[in-house]
Design an enzyme around this catalytic site. Structure first.
Site, PDB file in Angstrom:
ATOM      1  N   SER A   1       0.671  -0.945  -0.129  1.00  0.00           N
ATOM      2  CA  SER A   1       0.172   0.358   0.106  1.00  0.00           C
ATOM      3  C   SER A   1       1.148   1.346   0.119  1.00  0.00           C
ATOM      4  O   SER A   1       1.912   1.043   0.658  1.00  0.00           O
ATOM      5  CB  SER A   1      -0.345   0.102   1.189  1.00  0.00           C
ATOM      6  OG  SER A   1      -1.560   1.313   1.252  1.00  0.00           O
TER       7      SER A   1
ATOM      8  N   TYR B   1      -1.981  -0.954  10.295  1.00  0.00           N
ATOM      9  CA  TYR B   1      -1.089  -1.212   8.972  1.00  0.00           C
ATOM     10  C   TYR B   1      -0.564  -0.756   7.829  1.00  0.00           C
ATOM     11  O   TYR B   1       0.281  -1.291   7.067  1.00  0.00           O
ATOM     12  CB  TYR B   1      -2.710  -0.366   7.960  1.00  0.00           C
ATOM     13  CG  TYR B   1      -3.332  -0.446   6.284  1.00  0.00           C
ATOM     14  CD1 TYR B   1      -3.087  -2.419   6.038  1.00  0.00           C
ATOM     15  CD2 TYR B   1      -2.621  -0.074   4.735  1.00  0.00           C
ATOM     16  CE1 TYR B   1      -3.633  -2.838   4.812  1.00  0.00           C
ATOM     17  CE2 TYR B   1      -2.868  -0.398   4.458  1.00  0.00           C
ATOM     18  CZ  TYR B   1      -3.536  -2.209   3.643  1.00  0.00           C
ATOM     19  OH  TYR B   1      -3.582  -2.045   2.877  1.00  0.00           O
TER      20      TYR B   1
END
Length: 247
Positions: A153, A166
């Site tokens: 990401s 995350y």
């Protein structure tokens, strides 16, 4: 050659290959599994949700593809070793590894973060990938030309508030995967990271519930790009592909 024959050949460009896709029961993983099977690969589909896996298998069969369903929680790390053993017994090698499964964790300030939630995020986003590499490496080596793609990401390196679970786990994943690419650059394994950007998924809706979903990339678009990368003639190991639409 007529257009129908050319289309059939294009759809079978992964014919004879065995692929493993994690997080295959929904979203990006689901779309990738369908696409790889449609183009000739036998896809080993990994996910926790057995019912969703059965729906996936139905779609794969409608497209004349084949799959093996494996309901598996990747945070059961020892089960990953067993999976590697079973794949070795049946197929001897693994041509394609798509590590897509991941968790957002929770959006919260660091000082309010439950340590167990952080550990759970690391368990799936990082440690499970370490165990996958460890278990699948001998199988990838046994393939003629193997390809391993790990989903990342672009929150990595952005220091975005509240994204600790995350971003930290994905940052650890990136470092490990790029190191693995360096360690295998003289072997038959191409190792890459793929950042899909802003995609219409359940995770995205959880982060931005009021967002216009019609402006986001569809999982099927990501699957098409993954297929394109897998079928390149001279793929470059150790690279990160960033999809144009940002997170």
């Amino acid at each position: 050659m007529n257009s129908v024959s050319e289309n059939i050949l294009m759809q079978k460009q992964l014919n004879g290959k065995t692929a493993l896709v994690t997080g295959a029961s929904q979203g990006i993983g689901y779309a990738i599994a369908v696409t790889l099977a449609k183009h000739g690969a036998h896809v080993i589909c990994i996910a926790r949700n057995a019912t969703n896996l059965e729906h996936l298998d139905d779609e794969i069969q409608r497209n004349q593809g084949t799959a093996t369903l494996v309901p598996l929680d990747l945070t059961d790390h020892c089960a990953i070793d067993t999976l590697g053993y079973e794949i070795a017994k049946r197929w001897k090698s693994l041509d394609i590894l798509i590590s897509n499964a991941g968790t957002l964790g929770i959006l919260t300030p660091i000082n309010l973060l439950d340590p167990q939630i952080l550990q759970d995020s690391l368990s799936l986003n990082f440690t499970a990938n370490f165990r996958l590499i460890r278990a699948m490496h001998p199988l990838l080596l046994n393939a003629h030309q193997a390809h391993a793609i790990f989903m990342t990401s672009n929150v990595v390196g952005k220091n975005r508030p509240f994204f600790t679970t995350y971003s930290a786990s994905k940052a650890a994943l990136e470092e490990m995967v790029l190191t693995y690419a360096q360690e295998t650059q003289s072997h038959n394994i191409c190792v890459q990271l793929f950042n899909p950007g802003a995609v219409k998924t359940q995770m995205r809706r959880k982060i931005y519930p009021g967002e216009d979903q019609n402006k986001l990339t569809l999982p099927e678009e990501i699957a098409t790009k993954v297929l394109e990368i897998l079928t390149q003639k001279n793929p470059q190991t150790g690279t990160i592909y960033n999809h144009p639409k940002k997170f």
